[in-house]
Write a protein that holds these residues in place. Structure first.
Motif, PDB file in Angstrom:
ATOM      1  N   TYR A 185       0.832  -1.199   0.000  1.00  0.00           N
ATOM      2  CA  TYR A 185       0.000   0.000   0.000  1.00  0.00           C
ATOM      3  C   TYR A 185       0.871   1.256   0.000  1.00  0.00           C
ATOM      4  CZ  TYR A 185       1.039  -0.017   5.055  1.00  0.00           C
ATOM      5  OH  TYR A 185       1.669  -0.035   6.269  1.00  0.00           O
ATOM      6  N   ASN A 186       0.232   2.361  -0.399  1.00  0.00           N
ATOM      7  CA  ASN A 186       0.851   3.677  -0.291  1.00  0.00           C
ATOM      8  C   ASN A 186      -0.177   4.626   0.331  1.00  0.00           C
ATOM      9  OD1 ASN A 186      -0.910   4.384  -2.436  1.00  0.00           O
ATOM     10  ND2 ASN A 186       0.631   3.811  -3.961  1.00  0.00           N
TER      11      ASN A 186
ATOM     12  N   SER B 207      -2.542   6.303  -0.980  1.00  0.00           N
ATOM     13  CA  SER B 207      -3.885   6.343  -1.576  1.00  0.00           C
ATOM     14  C   SER B 207      -4.397   4.999  -2.065  1.00  0.00           C
ATOM     15  CB  SER B 207      -3.897   7.331  -2.749  1.00  0.00           C
ATOM     16  OG  SER B 207      -2.963   6.925  -3.750  1.00  0.00           O
ATOM     17  N   GLU B 208      -3.537   3.998  -2.220  1.00  0.00           N
ATOM     18  CA  GLU B 208      -3.949   2.715  -2.783  1.00  0.00           C
ATOM     19  C   GLU B 208      -3.555   1.547  -1.892  1.00  0.00           C
ATOM     20  OE1 GLU B 208      -2.272   2.368  -6.667  1.00  0.00           O
ATOM     21  OE2 GLU B 208      -3.755   3.683  -7.599  1.00  0.00           O
TER      22      GLU B 208
ATOM     23  N   ASN C 272      -3.178  -2.518  -2.486  1.00  0.00           N
ATOM     24  CA  ASN C 272      -3.129  -3.537  -3.536  1.00  0.00           C
ATOM     25  C   ASN C 272      -3.040  -4.930  -2.918  1.00  0.00           C
ATOM     26  OD1 ASN C 272      -2.540  -2.034  -6.345  1.00  0.00           O
ATOM     27  ND2 ASN C 272      -1.476  -0.960  -4.695  1.00  0.00           N
TER      28      ASN C 272
ATOM     29  N   LYS D 271     -14.731  -6.355  -0.338  1.00  0.00           N
ATOM     30  CA  LYS D 271     -13.755  -5.269  -0.256  1.00  0.00           C
ATOM     31  C   LYS D 271     -13.762  -4.629   1.129  1.00  0.00           C
ATOM     32  CE  LYS D 271     -13.421  -4.058  -5.156  1.00  0.00           C
ATOM     33  NZ  LYS D 271     -13.649  -3.022  -6.186  1.00  0.00           N
TER      34      LYS D 271
ATOM     35  N   LYS E 255     -10.514  -4.468   3.622  1.00  0.00           N
ATOM     36  CA  LYS E 255      -9.979  -3.224   4.185  1.00  0.00           C
ATOM     37  C   LYS E 255      -9.901  -3.301   5.707  1.00  0.00           C
ATOM     38  CE  LYS E 255     -11.033   0.283   0.676  1.00  0.00           C
ATOM     39  NZ  LYS E 255     -11.705   1.579   0.431  1.00  0.00           N
TER      40      LYS E 255
ATOM     41  N   HIS F 204      -8.790   4.428   1.158  1.00  0.00           N
ATOM     42  CA  HIS F 204      -7.859   3.974   0.121  1.00  0.00           C
ATOM     43  C   HIS F 204      -8.618   3.310  -1.028  1.00  0.00           C
ATOM     44  CE1 HIS F 204      -4.617   4.839   2.848  1.00  0.00           C
ATOM     45  NE2 HIS F 204      -3.715   4.266   2.073  1.00  0.00           N
ATOM     46  N   LYS F 205      -8.085   3.451  -2.212  1.00  0.00           N
ATOM     47  CA  LYS F 205      -8.607   2.720  -3.365  1.00  0.00           C
ATOM     48  C   LYS F 205      -8.096   1.288  -3.288  1.00  0.00           C
ATOM     49  CE  LYS F 205      -8.678   2.602  -8.437  1.00  0.00           C
ATOM     50  NZ  LYS F 205      -8.176   3.252  -9.690  1.00  0.00           N
ATOM     51  N   LEU F 206      -9.019   0.336  -3.298  1.00  0.00           N
ATOM     52  CA  LEU F 206      -8.640  -1.074  -3.191  1.00  0.00           C
ATOM     53  C   LEU F 206      -8.504  -1.670  -4.582  1.00  0.00           C
ATOM     54  CD1 LEU F 206      -8.124  -3.487  -1.324  1.00  0.00           C
ATOM     55  CD2 LEU F 206     -10.569  -3.974  -1.385  1.00  0.00           C
ATOM     56  N   ILE F 207      -7.337  -2.234  -4.876  1.00  0.00           N
ATOM     57  CA  ILE F 207      -7.075  -2.858  -6.179  1.00  0.00           C
ATOM     58  C   ILE F 207      -6.774  -4.332  -5.943  1.00  0.00           C
ATOM     59  CG2 ILE F 207      -5.603  -2.862  -8.239  1.00  0.00           C
ATOM     60  CD1 ILE F 207      -5.015   0.105  -7.650  1.00  0.00           C
TER      61      ILE F 207
END
Length: 360
Positions: free
Chosen positions: A226-227, A229-230, A232, A275, A279, A293-296
């Motif tokens: 992760y960072n 904003s995302e 993964n 999702k 998270k 966060h955007k979950l990918i």
């Protein structure tokens, strides 16, 4: 619905009750009791109540939905190759009834993925029974080569009952059947041996943070990084299947998905719940709030969009009789009472209220 939060366990000892077998290959006639795939399906499902067989032609079509069938178009699946690959990935074993060029193409397709290839078997009629060798030299050298057994596919030969179809003075075709429409003797032993090969009744799943942003290749690891904003995650497909089944153990979720009046609503309900739990799980593991966060989500060795995976998973559940999806005739999502055998487990826990979880 109560405002409760759930997480997956960071490490999970799993006894997966569901085993899925994908039968493909020779031409299929749905209501013909003599059809080899119908016979093989009945045999495999008779071995264990938790063994389920998928025959694509039995349930699915392209284009508009027809009575008794689901349309791939409703989950944006337009390509037969992707459909067969995804079915293979969701399945524990793949059995190809090989008798034609098209079934040879299926073998070639599955060989492009090492995870699929190692769980694939070809079932072929005896050469003398049909007066033709169905396994070409290319298949023999490429996929059945004894010099490279680790890269070879399992082959099972059976001795069929045949009907002759005289095409011309120089060509006779044979339609093949299992004798007495039964699987028995050495054929049964060989199929049973293939089904149980590499089977682990209990195995462990764990979440593990990636090093250098490279996903782990082990099939028991859910990789993540992760960072700001995302977030993964990268999943082996079997773990996806197990965790999606597990979500049906939540009373609140079953109420939610039962309210779906269209397939897309059911897909969204399962996708959102999955999702959300992911998270929550990673927030607990990393002591970091990933709510915004955007979950990918990526699938190991596959580029199929995750929403398509969710949609096809629900199609699979209908194909094995665990759910009934909404349709034009019935705007209801129905969960079979026997599904509880598969989703009643302890992989999900409710998050206890705390200063941290109050932020989620």
């Amino acid at each position: 619905m109560s405002n409760q939060y759930y997480k997956f366990n960071e490490k999970m000892q799993i006894k997966d009750p569901l085993r899925v077998f994908f039968l493909c290959g020779s031409a299929f006639t749905k209501n013909d009791p003599n059809d080899k795939r119908n016979v093989l399906k009945s045999y495999i499902e008779s071995l264990n109540i938790n063994y389920k067989v998928i025959i694509l032609e039995e349930h699915f079509v392209f284009g508009k939905m027809r009575s008794g069938y689901l349309s791939y178009d409703h989950i944006f699946m337009k390509n037969l190759k992707d459909i067969e690959l995804l079915t293979g990935l969701f399945s524990d074993k793949i059995i190809i009834l090989h008798e034609s060029i098209s079934t040879a193409a299926e073998l070639g397709m599955f060989s492009s993925n090492k995870d699929l290839f190692k769980k694939t078997c070809i079932l072929t009629p005896d050469y003398f029974a049909v007066e033709e060798e169905k396994v070409s030299n290319f298949i023999r050298l490429a996929f059945l080569n004894s010099r490279t057994p680790e890269e070879s596919v399992k082959r099972i030969t059976y001795y069929p009952k045949t009907n002759k179809n005289i095409v011309s003075n120089v060509r006779t075709e044979y339609h093949t059947y299992f004798p007495q429409n039964k699987i028995k003797g050495n054929l049964a032993l060989n199929i049973n041996s293939f089904i149980m090969k590499d089977y682990k009744e209990v195995f462990e799943i764990t979440f593990k943070k990636q090093k250098f942003s490279k996903a782990y290749t082990d099939d028991s690891i859910i990789s993540y990084n992760y960072n700001k904003s995302e977030l993964n995650l990268n999943f082996p497909i079997k773990i996806i299947r197990i965790l999606l089944v597990t979500i049906f153990s939540l009373d609140e979720f079953r109420v939610k998905i039962r309210s779906s009046i269209a397939i897309k609503d059911a897909v969204s309900a399962l996708e959102d719940e999955f999702k959300s739990i992911l998270k929550n799980t990673l927030s607990e593991i990393e002591a970091t709030d990933f709510k915004n966060h955007k979950l990918i989500i990526g699938i190991k060795d596959n580029n199929i969009p995750f929403r398509n995976v969710i949609g096809y998973f629900l199609y699979t559940l209908q194909a094995i009789g665990m759910v009934k999806l909404p349709s034009d005739k019935s705007k209801k999502f129905i969960i079979s009472p026997i599904f509880k055998i598969l989703y009643d487990n302890n992989l999900i826990k409710q998050i206890k209220p705390s200063k941290f979880t109050g932020l989620l």
